[in-house]
Enzyme design. Sequence first.
Site, short mmCIF file in Angstrom:
data_model
loop_
_atom_site.label_atom_id
_atom_site.label_comp_id
_atom_site.label_asym_id
_atom_site.label_seq_id
_atom_site.Cartn_x
_atom_site.Cartn_y
_atom_site.Cartn_z
N ARG A 1 25.00 79.37 61.96
CA ARG A 1 25.68 78.11 61.84
C ARG A 1 25.40 77.47 60.48
O ARG A 1 26.08 76.54 60.08
CB ARG A 1 25.15 77.16 62.96
CG ARG A 1 25.72 77.52 64.32
CD ARG A 1 25.06 76.69 65.41
NE ARG A 1 24.09 77.51 66.13
CZ ARG A 1 23.35 77.03 67.12
NH1 ARG A 1 23.41 75.75 67.46
NH2 ARG A 1 22.52 77.82 67.77
N GLY A 2 24.40 77.97 59.79
CA GLY A 2 23.87 77.30 58.59
C GLY A 2 24.84 77.08 57.45
O GLY A 2 24.64 76.21 56.62
N GLU B 1 26.96 82.47 52.82
CA GLU B 1 25.68 82.38 53.53
C GLU B 1 24.91 81.15 53.05
O GLU B 1 25.08 80.70 51.92
CB GLU B 1 24.90 83.69 53.28
CG GLU B 1 23.46 83.73 53.75
CD GLU B 1 23.27 83.59 55.26
OE1 GLU B 1 23.86 82.69 55.86
OE2 GLU B 1 22.48 84.37 55.81
N ASP B 2 24.08 80.59 53.92
CA ASP B 2 23.28 79.43 53.51
C ASP B 2 22.10 79.85 52.64
O ASP B 2 21.95 79.36 51.51
CB ASP B 2 22.84 78.60 54.73
CG ASP B 2 22.06 79.41 55.78
OD1 ASP B 2 21.95 80.65 55.64
OD2 ASP B 2 21.57 78.80 56.74
N ASP C 1 16.81 85.02 52.34
CA ASP C 1 15.35 84.89 52.43
C ASP C 1 14.75 86.30 52.33
O ASP C 1 14.65 86.85 51.24
CB ASP C 1 15.05 84.17 53.75
CG ASP C 1 13.60 83.81 53.94
OD1 ASP C 1 12.94 83.44 52.97
OD2 ASP C 1 13.12 83.88 55.09
N LYS D 1 15.77 82.60 48.00
CA LYS D 1 14.31 82.55 47.83
C LYS D 1 13.86 83.95 47.41
O LYS D 1 13.44 84.75 48.25
CB LYS D 1 13.63 82.21 49.16
CG LYS D 1 13.95 80.87 49.75
CD LYS D 1 13.04 80.66 50.98
CE LYS D 1 13.63 79.73 51.97
NZ LYS D 1 12.84 79.67 53.23
N PHE E 1 10.18 75.96 53.30
CA PHE E 1 11.14 75.89 54.40
C PHE E 1 12.01 74.67 54.18
O PHE E 1 11.51 73.55 54.06
CB PHE E 1 10.44 75.84 55.76
CG PHE E 1 11.38 76.18 56.87
CD1 PHE E 1 11.68 77.51 57.16
CD2 PHE E 1 12.01 75.19 57.60
CE1 PHE E 1 12.60 77.83 58.16
CE2 PHE E 1 12.92 75.51 58.61
CZ PHE E 1 13.21 76.84 58.88
N VAL E 2 13.33 74.89 54.09
CA VAL E 2 14.24 73.79 53.75
C VAL E 2 15.21 73.47 54.89
O VAL E 2 15.47 74.31 55.76
CB VAL E 2 15.03 74.10 52.46
CG1 VAL E 2 14.10 74.19 51.26
CG2 VAL E 2 15.86 75.38 52.60
N ASP F 1 19.10 74.07 59.32
CA ASP F 1 18.30 73.41 60.34
C ASP F 1 16.85 73.84 60.39
O ASP F 1 16.47 74.89 59.87
CB ASP F 1 18.89 73.74 61.72
CG ASP F 1 18.55 75.18 62.14
OD1 ASP F 1 18.89 76.11 61.38
OD2 ASP F 1 17.92 75.37 63.19
#
Length: 180
Positions: free
Chosen positions: A45-46, A101-102, A105, A133, A154-155, A161
């Site tokens: 959902r990001g 994509e958000d 990682d 990241k 962590f953002v 979220d």
Amino acid sequence: MDHSNYVIDQMISAKSIAARVEDLAAEISEKFADTDKLIVVGLLRGSFVFISDLVRELELPVEVDFLEASSYGNSTESSREVRILKDLRGEIEGRDVLVVEDIVDTGYTLTHVTNLLKSRNPKRLEVCALLDKPSRREVDIKATWTGFEIPDEFVVGYGIDYAQRNRNLPYIGKVRFLSE
Ligand code: IMP
Ligand code: MG
């Protein structure tokens, strides 16, 4: 440590995000200038806020579709095992595809998703990630376009979220856990 107790420190302002989204959209519009239609695939959902801002800046004929891959659950650690929870509605064979994509990682999610979509033989497949990241990477993969490289924090915010909260913040903030 009690993970319910945290504050959010702003990292990237709404204004900086908007300016960067404009630049990204210009580069994407240029790259796909000859397309008959670009299928923009948002990873739920990001990416929902990012994709909505991004598509409105694209000067191309666009179709929007969504795909949901499993991610962190309610934790702040990657599970490294990626499952598809919701697949695309449309076909992408022979089409121009942009995956949105958000955050990249460890890279497991994006690797899994791009391998799956490539197996469907799109004409072109590129990736635009809002955040990266690089210090967290475990699989060698990079988005075609990245909004911002960030440190290992962590953002939340702008669609992203922590345990399903804070997606509605207009900026990107880093979560700072408070000890008792
Ligand atoms: P990867 O498979 O480890 O690259 O994880 C990518 C996914 O993990 C992203 O699409 C996010 O949904 C989630 N994620 C990674 N870092 C963060 C973060 O800092 N905050 C919230 N979600 C994150
Ligand atoms: Mg995600």
